[in-house]
Design an enzyme around this catalytic site. Structure first.
Site, PDB file in Angstrom:
ATOM      1  N   HIS A  27      50.686  44.964  78.156  1.00 44.24           N
ATOM      2  CA  HIS A  27      49.365  45.555  77.900  1.00 44.24           C
ATOM      3  C   HIS A  27      49.465  47.068  77.866  1.00 44.24           C
ATOM      4  CE1 HIS A  27      48.460  46.837  82.104  1.00 44.24           C
ATOM      5  NE2 HIS A  27      49.070  45.720  82.481  1.00 44.24           N
TER       6      HIS A  27
ATOM      7  N   ASP B 278      46.871  49.363  78.372  1.00 45.14           N
ATOM      8  CA  ASP B 278      45.970  50.149  79.211  1.00 45.14           C
ATOM      9  C   ASP B 278      46.550  50.342  80.610  1.00 45.14           C
ATOM     10  OD1 ASP B 278      45.554  47.334  79.442  1.00 45.14           O
ATOM     11  OD2 ASP B 278      43.757  47.690  80.616  1.00 45.14           O
TER      12      ASP B 278
ATOM     13  N   GLU C 276      43.513  44.859  79.776  1.00 47.21           N
ATOM     14  CA  GLU C 276      44.049  43.917  80.765  1.00 47.21           C
ATOM     15  C   GLU C 276      43.529  44.219  82.159  1.00 47.21           C
ATOM     16  OE1 GLU C 276      46.898  42.351  83.796  1.00 47.21           O
ATOM     17  OE2 GLU C 276      46.324  44.437  83.378  1.00 47.21           O
TER      18      GLU C 276
END
Length: 475
Positions: free
Chosen positions: A75, A77, A144
């Protein structure tokens, strides 16, 4: 550059570029454009979906073209936290990375190695001209850290692979084949104020390590909101003018503060001294720098009425935090836990937020019901948010067996196959893509979701190298 003396300069250069781009959950446009531009520069097919997830694909190298495709997933983020008083702006400022050669860490903020190192590892492999592999796909998800939103929005049509290597774990030498499910609970209460009287005190809890509310909940670290409430519970009478603590739903609160008024200043200061002594003893191993600071401050104009002040403090004091049950299936693994994550006042309402995790969905729902009952008993209105499922371990997984065998052959060490209490995207992706089989691994990271986050340089390089060498062995 900070990585000039490190071995895998391509890996660290990519991580440095990723870290220069603001990418707090919900603000991933910049990193999405970076990934698409990077793919174009490196001659790799790439696209994005409506949610913002990015997909890349690269054919197999000569002689390995016919191998079944494998997806590498991470992910984009990160959880953004900073030290008190920092002027860092996560909407525009790059993460300032430092290294002592053994670890990398950030200057006064979280590092974002969760999961920036996973992203960098995938790009390192995709851009390594010497890497041998079958067809590989890169899946880069968004949001996420705030509810696995990107995973829920995966476009199955863009993914051919039915074997997935998730690179979002934090302990080298461990292969995860299952994870906890989770659910958030939001409670709130309307406030009523009156004129302040007595003596105003500033109450601050600081110096705690905090950390990931899944991966580090078992370490017994202090919860700043709970400690603040513990202090308030000792006061014979008080009224709250303001109160706040915690930063993110999936972060153990490392600081909290309140402004209160009391009738007996000397008794309140005495209680603070006594509690500080207790905290220093109780947390000497887990949070040795814990501090409870209570001092006189300017009188506020108004305070929350006494009855509601008592209800707020009572709920926070009674609220559970930490491990509830250990797994009976996998020794040493947390089964069910709760994080008292955030308390904040906005306008005329106070909000209290919890995150519940469990590897058993029925236990997760039971814990949720307990918290709903508790919050309502103290006069709060509460509701549960969206729930994500547990990823049930499959001990017969062919992929897990192949990865474990490759680890033994490549490193000479046996990998530990187990489940994790933190939430991973694998279970959601498996449910969306029929026939998908997943495992998760990663390098040694410490204190993620906190300003003390750091990554082991050698471990990150070994992990990237292992994944690279493992790919042609997956048949």
């Amino acid at each position: 550059m900070w990585y000039s003396k490190l071995n895998n300069k391509r890996l660290w250069k990519i991580f440095s570029e990723i870290s220069s781009i603001p990418r707090e959950s919900g603000n991933e446009a910049g990193i999405r454009e970076y990934l698409l531009s990077w793919a174009k520069t490196n001659g790799i097919e790439a696209s994005a979906d409506e949610k913002g997830n990015v997909y890349m694909s690269k054919p197999g190298t000569k002689g390995l073209e016919v191998l079944p495709p494998v997806a590498l997933q991470a992910h984009v983020d990160m959880v953004c936290v900073k030290k008190e008083g920092s002027s860092h702006d996560f909407t525009k400022d790059p993460i300032k990375i430092k290294t002592d050669g053994e670890y990398i860490y950030a200057d006064g903020t979280s590092l974002g190695a969760d999961d920036g190192l996973g992203v960098a590892t995938i790009l390192d492999i995709l851009s390594d001209p010497s890497a041998e592999h079958g067809p590989i796909e890169g899946i880069f998800t968004v949001e996420e850290e705030t509810g696995l939103g990107g995973a829920y929005a995966i476009d199955a049509k863009k993914i051919k692979a039915r074997r997935l290597i998730n690179l979002d774990s934090e302990e080298e030498g461990i292969l995860y084949i299952g994870c906890a499910g989770g659910i958030d609970i939001d409670a709130s209460m309307k406030l009523k104020y009156e004129k302040a009287e007595g003596t105003a005190l500033s109450v601050k809890v600081s110096g705690l390590l905090g950390g990931h509310s899944g991966g580090e909940i078992h370490k017994g670290r202090g919860n700043a909101i709970s400690i603040l409430a513990r202090y308030l519970d000792r006061l014979p009478s008080f009224q709250i003018a303001s109160i706040s603590g915690g930063t993110r739903r999936n972060v153990i609160p490392s600081s909290a503060e309140a402004v209160i008024t009391v009738r007996d200043k000397d008794a309140a200061l005495s209680q603070a001294k006594t509690l500080q002594e207790e905290l220093s003893s109780e947390y000497r191993n887990t949070d040795p720098d814990v501090r409870l600071t209570v001092c006189e401050t300017n009188m506020p104009d108004t305070v929350i009425k006494a009855k509601k002040s008592q209800k707020i403090a009572g709920l926070l004091f009674a609220s559970p935090h930490g491990v509830k049950d250990m797994s009976s299936e996998i020794p040493g693994i947390v089964e069910t836990s709760d994080n008292l994550a955030i308390v904040t006042i906005s306008k005329d309402r106070i909000y209290v937020i919890y995150t519940v995790r469990s590897n058993v969905d029925s236990r997760k729902m039971e814990m949720m019901s307990r918290i709903l009952t508790l919050t309502e008993a103290f006069g709060f209105k509460a509701k549960a948010g969206s729930s994500y499922p547990a990823w049930a371990p499959d001990t017969s997984s062919r992929l897990a067996k192949e990865v474990a065998a490759a680890y033994k052959k490549i490193t000479g060490k046996k990998i530990q196959v187990t489940a994790i209490h933190a939430g991973l995207e694998c279970g959601i992706i498996n449910s969306i893509i029929p026939g998908m089989e997943s495992v998760s691994l990663g390098p040694n990271l410490w204190n993620v979701h906190s300003i003390n986050e750091k990554a082991d340089v050698a471990s990150a390089e070994r992990t990237a190298e292992f994944v690279k060498k493992m790919l042609p062995t997956l048949r």
